[in-house]
Structures are given as structure tokens and as C-alpha cells.
Design an enzyme around this catalytic site. Sequence first.
Site, PDB file in Angstrom:
ATOM      1  N   LYS A  81       0.857  -1.207   0.077  1.00 39.04           N
ATOM      2  CA  LYS A  81       0.056   0.146  -0.001  1.00 39.04           C
ATOM      3  C   LYS A  81       0.770   1.196  -0.132  1.00 39.04           C
ATOM      4  O   LYS A  81       1.600   1.318   0.845  1.00 39.04           O
ATOM      5  CB  LYS A  81      -0.957  -0.060   1.042  1.00 39.04           C
ATOM      6  CG  LYS A  81      -1.855   1.166   1.392  1.00 39.04           C
ATOM      7  CD  LYS A  81      -2.795   1.102   2.371  1.00 39.04           C
ATOM      8  CE  LYS A  81      -3.595   2.510   2.607  1.00 39.04           C
ATOM      9  NZ  LYS A  81      -4.473   2.272   3.639  1.00 39.04           N
ATOM     10  N   LYS A  87      -2.377  -1.625  -3.543  1.00 41.42           N
ATOM     11  CA  LYS A  87      -3.152  -0.477  -3.628  1.00 41.42           C
ATOM     12  C   LYS A  87      -2.247   0.997  -3.754  1.00 41.42           C
ATOM     13  O   LYS A  87      -1.269   0.816  -3.191  1.00 41.42           O
ATOM     14  CB  LYS A  87      -3.960  -0.551  -2.395  1.00 41.42           C
ATOM     15  CG  LYS A  87      -4.588   0.887  -2.239  1.00 41.42           C
ATOM     16  CD  LYS A  87      -5.335   0.537  -0.698  1.00 41.42           C
ATOM     17  CE  LYS A  87      -5.978   1.904  -0.241  1.00 41.42           C
ATOM     18  NZ  LYS A  87      -6.450   2.018   0.972  1.00 41.42           N
TER      19      LYS A  87
END
Length: 324
Positions: free
Chosen positions: A194, A246
Site C-alpha cells: 500500500k 493499492k
Amino acid sequence: MKIRPRRLRSTQAIRDLVSDVHLSPSALMQPIFIKEGLAAPTPIDGMYGVMQHTEDSFLEILDEAVAAGVKSVMLFAVPTRRDASGSEATNPDGILSRSVRKARAHIGDRLALVADLCLDEFTDHGHCGVLALDGSVDNDSTLEIYGEMATALAKAGADFLGASGMMDGQVGFVRGVLDDNGFTNTGILAYSAKFASGFYNPFRNAVESQLQGDRRGYQQDYRRAGESLLELELDIAEGADIVMVKPALAYLDILKSASEISSVPVAAYVVSGEYAMIEAAAAAGVLNRHAAILECLTAVRRAGANIICTYWATEIARKLKENL
Ligand code: PBG
């Protein structure tokens, strides 16, 4: 002899026949925002039609997801009360636990319920963990709170906990706490890679984030690619059931390498800013909305995502089902 690749592009039937990347409703995950004390669904700045839901109205969104063939939702909650340690996150009767319980009672096993396991919606400073005296996010005391939060959410009936805080060791720690408390069947969807991204702004409106500054002290630096593989390997070794990359669209290279090495399913999150870019361009009349969405989601799939978390999940699933 001339090689003529165009032969396989000549009719829709032939193109369909030889296509090898497919989007299916069952691979799509729908994020949902539930706000405590809200009287009616409310539009979110920059989220083009995505709403904050009330504790009742989100149940209809679950029904719509099921009807469209979606198999999972990701639940985010917006509490009325925030403090330095995010104490509403660990409250078994807090908004997120309550919503998970309601969702489970309403939908049974027809949807996999993923509950966000992070403190950013619950802290008054907006960080994903608690702060040390020097203002940095304190990794290990945050883990303790994640453990408590995980227990509450597992008890409420979540299938998976979306470990999105990017604390070191969070997957292993939470796995240990879940197992010690008898929640051996509750899984962990680890946000393994992330990145500290400029594409999260609309989401921060959705959860009314109090964040000042940024998350670069714990989320990944987008100038380093190799580190994602370390994060991924650690999370898998610590017991992640699903790993996630992400954002998605600006990180297809990371997604591709993750899918090549992962022994567990790989998810990708097409985040709020990526959603908003396409919606804004379509609203301005410069893109065909549906074509752009399908192309982007298919690209995420092509890069190796088994699961795509997207604000378009239910809409696109419905269209795929109806062959639109
Ligand atoms: C934080 C969290 C964020 C998103 C999901 N979980 C924002 C952040 O890290 O600041 C962003 C999702 C999106 O932009 O759609 N736990």
C-alpha cells in the site's frame, strides 16, 4: 506467407473466442461507507455518486451487490466520536462492529464480509495508529489495538479483516490474537503493498478523515518497487489469506510482480482518486465512461488481480451479468 494477426480480430465472435482475460462479477468487491447517526444517505465530495450510508440504508446496498453477482463487500465506518487512541474502533458496540453484525444477520453467507482493520477513521489526528511522544506513529502499541479491534470484528461476524494500516508485523500479530481467541476461521486480507498516494483524497472525504500531513512514515514510497515484494512475502509468511496491492491503476507493474510470486489470491484496490479521475473525465464529456471503466478494470485483471476492489463493483457486475 504473410502472418496476419488481424484475422483473430475480424468479428466480435472471433474476438470473444480468443480473448484470454475476463472480468467476472464474482471477482469484484464493493466498498461501502456507513456513518454513525446519519439520517439519510449523503453524497460524498469527489466520489461521484458513492454515498455515505446510514446503518439501515447500507443493507440495501448489500442486497444490490448480491443481486448483481458480487461476492464480497469491504465495510468502512465513520464514527461520531474520535479520540487519540481511536477507542471507538475497539468498542464491540461501535459503529463498525455493529454494522458487521447487522450485515451478517441480513445477508447470511451470501457475501464475504471484509471489515476494515485500521484506526484512521477513529483517531482525532487521522493517523492509522497511535502516536508516540515525538508525533510518529508507534508501531507496536498500534498492534495491540489492532488485536483488540480484530477480536471485536471477528466476534461480530466478519469473514476477513482488511489490514490496511501498514504497521510492521500486523498480519502475524493479528493472526496470533485471532487464533488465541478461537477465531481460527476469520481471515486476513492484507494490504501488503500500500503506497502513500495522492489518489486517496476523495476517500478521506468519505470517512471525514482528520489527517494533517501525510502517511509517508508507514505507507510505501512509490519510488521503490522491490520493497513491495518484501512486504508481500512477509505478509504471506505471517499468515495472510489474501494480499492486496493499492492503488491499482498507477501500480500495475507492482500488481504483476505480486501475482507472479504470490501463493495466495491477489487483490487490487482501484482507489477513490482513480475512480474520480474517470468519473470526472466522463462528466466533462471527454471519455466514454463505460468503455473507460471496463478497459481499466480489465487491465487490473490482466496485470494479475484475482479480486478487484472497486466503487464500480455492483454496477459493472450487473452490466456483465446482463451482457451490456
Ligand atoms: C486507510 C485507508 C485509505 C483508503 C482505504 N483505507 C486511505 C489512506 O490510507 O489514507 C483509501 C481508499 C481509497 O482511496 O479509495 N485505512
